[in-house]
Design a protein around this motif. Structure first.
Motif, PDB file in Angstrom:
ATOM      1  N   LEU A 181       0.831  -1.206   0.000  1.00  0.00           N
ATOM      2  CA  LEU A 181       0.000   0.000   0.000  1.00  0.00           C
ATOM      3  C   LEU A 181       0.863   1.253   0.000  1.00  0.00           C
ATOM      4  N   ALA A 182       1.948   1.243   0.778  1.00  0.00           N
ATOM      5  CA  ALA A 182       2.834   2.409   0.831  1.00  0.00           C
ATOM      6  C   ALA A 182       3.488   2.662  -0.520  1.00  0.00           C
ATOM      7  N   ALA A 183       3.938   1.580  -1.168  1.00  0.00           N
ATOM      8  CA  ALA A 183       4.569   1.723  -2.482  1.00  0.00           C
ATOM      9  C   ALA A 183       3.581   2.232  -3.524  1.00  0.00           C
ATOM     10  N   ARG A 184       2.303   1.871  -3.343  1.00  0.00           N
ATOM     11  CA  ARG A 184       1.281   2.251  -4.330  1.00  0.00           C
ATOM     12  C   ARG A 184       0.771   3.671  -4.133  1.00  0.00           C
ATOM     13  N   PHE A 185       0.626   4.111  -2.883  1.00  0.00           N
ATOM     14  CA  PHE A 185      -0.078   5.365  -2.636  1.00  0.00           C
ATOM     15  C   PHE A 185       0.772   6.492  -2.044  1.00  0.00           C
ATOM     16  N   ILE A 186       1.972   6.192  -1.547  1.00  0.00           N
ATOM     17  CA  ILE A 186       2.817   7.242  -0.962  1.00  0.00           C
ATOM     18  C   ILE A 186       3.922   7.590  -1.944  1.00  0.00           C
ATOM     19  N   GLY A 187       3.861   8.793  -2.486  1.00  0.00           N
ATOM     20  CA  GLY A 187       4.813   9.196  -3.504  1.00  0.00           C
ATOM     21  C   GLY A 187       6.225   9.391  -2.986  1.00  0.00           C
ATOM     22  N   ASP A 188       6.357   9.979  -1.821  1.00  0.00           N
ATOM     23  CA  ASP A 188       7.676  10.241  -1.246  1.00  0.00           C
ATOM     24  C   ASP A 188       8.220   8.960  -0.627  1.00  0.00           C
ATOM     25  N   ARG A 189       9.233   8.413  -1.229  1.00  0.00           N
ATOM     26  CA  ARG A 189       9.788   7.137  -0.790  1.00  0.00           C
ATOM     27  C   ARG A 189      10.239   7.180   0.668  1.00  0.00           C
TER      28      ARG A 189
END
Length: 316
Positions: free
Chosen positions: A89-97
Motif C-alpha cells: 500500500l505504501a509503495a502504491r499510494f505514498i509518492g515520497d519514498r
C-alpha cells in the motif's frame, strides 16, 4: 451480558492507564518529570524492570494453563502478512519514498511490551500476563527485524544481517524470557528471596513506564503529515486488531486467547519507532505524530473494542 457491565469491564482495562498517562503529562508540566529523568527511567524499564516482569510472569505461569502455542504462530504470521500488505500500500499510494518506511513501521509496530502488558494485566491478572509474555517476546523479535527492513528500504543504507542478529541476541526482553523457560518447563522452584526482590523491580515497570510515556507525549509535535498520520492511526488501532481478532475467531481460539490477541494488537505505536526514525535521518516529526495520536486514540478504540467483545462473550 449486560452492556453496562461490558463498558465497566472495558474501562477497568483502559481507565487506570489513561489516568497514569495524564499524570505523566501533568507531572512533566510541574517539572517533576524532567527529560533527563524520563530518559534514564525509560532505560531502566527496558533493561531491568520489564525483563524482571516478563521473567517472573513466565516463572509463575502454569504451562497447562498457557494459551495455545498456535496463538504465537498466528501472531507472527499475522504480523508478517500485515507488514507485507502495508509495504504494498505504501509503495502504491505514498509518492515520497522516504515517508513509506515511517508509515509502515508506525502502522504495524505496537507498544506491546508496556501498554499491551498493562491491558492484559488489568483484564486477566497474572494468569493472562504469563501467556502474553511469550506472545510479546516472539512478536517483538519480528517487530525489530521488520522495522529495520522497512526503514532501510525507505531511507537507504545497508545495516546487514549481523547487527540485526546481534540486537536480537542482546535484547533484555528476549534474554529474560529464555532465562525463565527452564524454570517453567522443569518446574524448578525459585528461592523466595529472589522472587520477592524481583517483584520489587517488576512492580515498578508499568506505572513507571506509563508515567514516562505520558511525560514524553507532545501534542505540539502534531503538525504536518496529517493524512499519513491519520491513515497510520486507523491501520494501527482499527484495521490490524480487527482483522487479527476476526481471523483468530474463525480459527477457533478460546475467549482468553482472543482477549490477549485483541489487547496486545490494539496497542499504540511503539516509542522505539521514533528513536529508529530519527537515528536513520527520517522524518521524526511524522513518527512522533503517529505515536501521539495512536497513544491517545488507543484508549478509546481499545475501550470500545473490549466492551463489544465482552458483550459478545469473546474475552473470557
Amino acid at each position: 451480558m449486560d452492556l453496562t457491565t461490558s463498558l465497566n469491564f472495558s474501562l477497568s482495562i483502559t481507565g487506570p492507564i489513561c489516568v497514569v498517562l495524564i499524570l505523566g503529562i501533568v507531572l512533566k508540566r510541574l517539572g517533576l518529570l524532567p527529560d533527563s529523568f524520563t530518559e534514564a527511567a525509560a532505560k531502566l524499564v527496558f533493561q531491568v524492570t520489564l525483563p524482571a516482569l516478563l521473567f517472573l510472569s513466565i516463572v509463575r505461569t502454569d504451562l497447562d494453563a498457557m494459551p495455545s502455542p498456535w496463538l504465537i504462530a498466528y501472531g507472527l504470521a499475522g504480523t508478517l502478512i500485515g507488514f507485507l500488505v502495508l509495504e504494498l500500500l505504501a509503495a502504491r499510494f505514498i509518492g515520497d519514498r522516504r515517508l513509506r518506511g515511517i508509515f509502515v513501521q508506525g502502522s504495524f509496530r505496537g507498544n506491546m511490551g508496556i501498554i499491551g502488558l498493562a491491558y492484559v494485566q488489568n483484564a486477566y491478572g497474572q494468569a493472562g500476563l504469563g501467556g502474553a509474555a511469550f506472545f510479546v517476546g516472539a512478536v517483538t523479535v519480528l517487530y525489530n527485524i521488520l522495522a529495520v527492513i522497512t526503514l532501510t528500504r525507505s531511507l537507504g543504507g545497508d545495516p546487514g544481517l549481523k547487527p540485526i542478529i546481534k540486537g536480537i541476541i542482546k535484547n533484555p526482553l528476549i534474554l529474560a524470557i529464555l532465562a525463565a523457560l527452564p524454570f517453567t518447563i522443569f518446574g524448578v522452584q525459585m528461592p523466595q528471596l529472589v522472587l520477592t526482590t524481583g517483584s520489587y523491580f517488576a512492580n515498578l515497570t508499568l506505572p513507571l513506564a506509563l508515567l514516562c510515556t505520558g511525560a514524553s507525549l507532545s501534542l505540539k509535535a502534531l503538525r504536518g503529515g496529517a493524512a499519513l498520520t491519520g491513515y497510520a492511526t486507523l491501520a494501527r488501532l482499527c484495521a490490524i486488531p480487527f482483522l487479527l481478532t476476526l481471523g483468530g475467531w474463525f480459527i477457533g481460539f478460546t475467549p482468553l486467547e482472543l482477549g490477549i490477541l485483541f489487547l496486545v494488537s490494539s496497542t499504540p505505536t511503539a516509542a522505539a519507532s521514533y528513536v529508529m526514525t530519527r537515528a536513520m535521518g527520517g522524518d521524526s516529526v511524522l513518527a512522533a505524530n503517529i505515536i501521539a495520536t495512536t497513544t491517545l486514540g488507543s484508549l478509546v478504540s481499545t475501550s470500545l473494542g473490549a466492551a463489544l467483545m465482552n458483550y459478545l462473550g469473546l474475552m473470557g
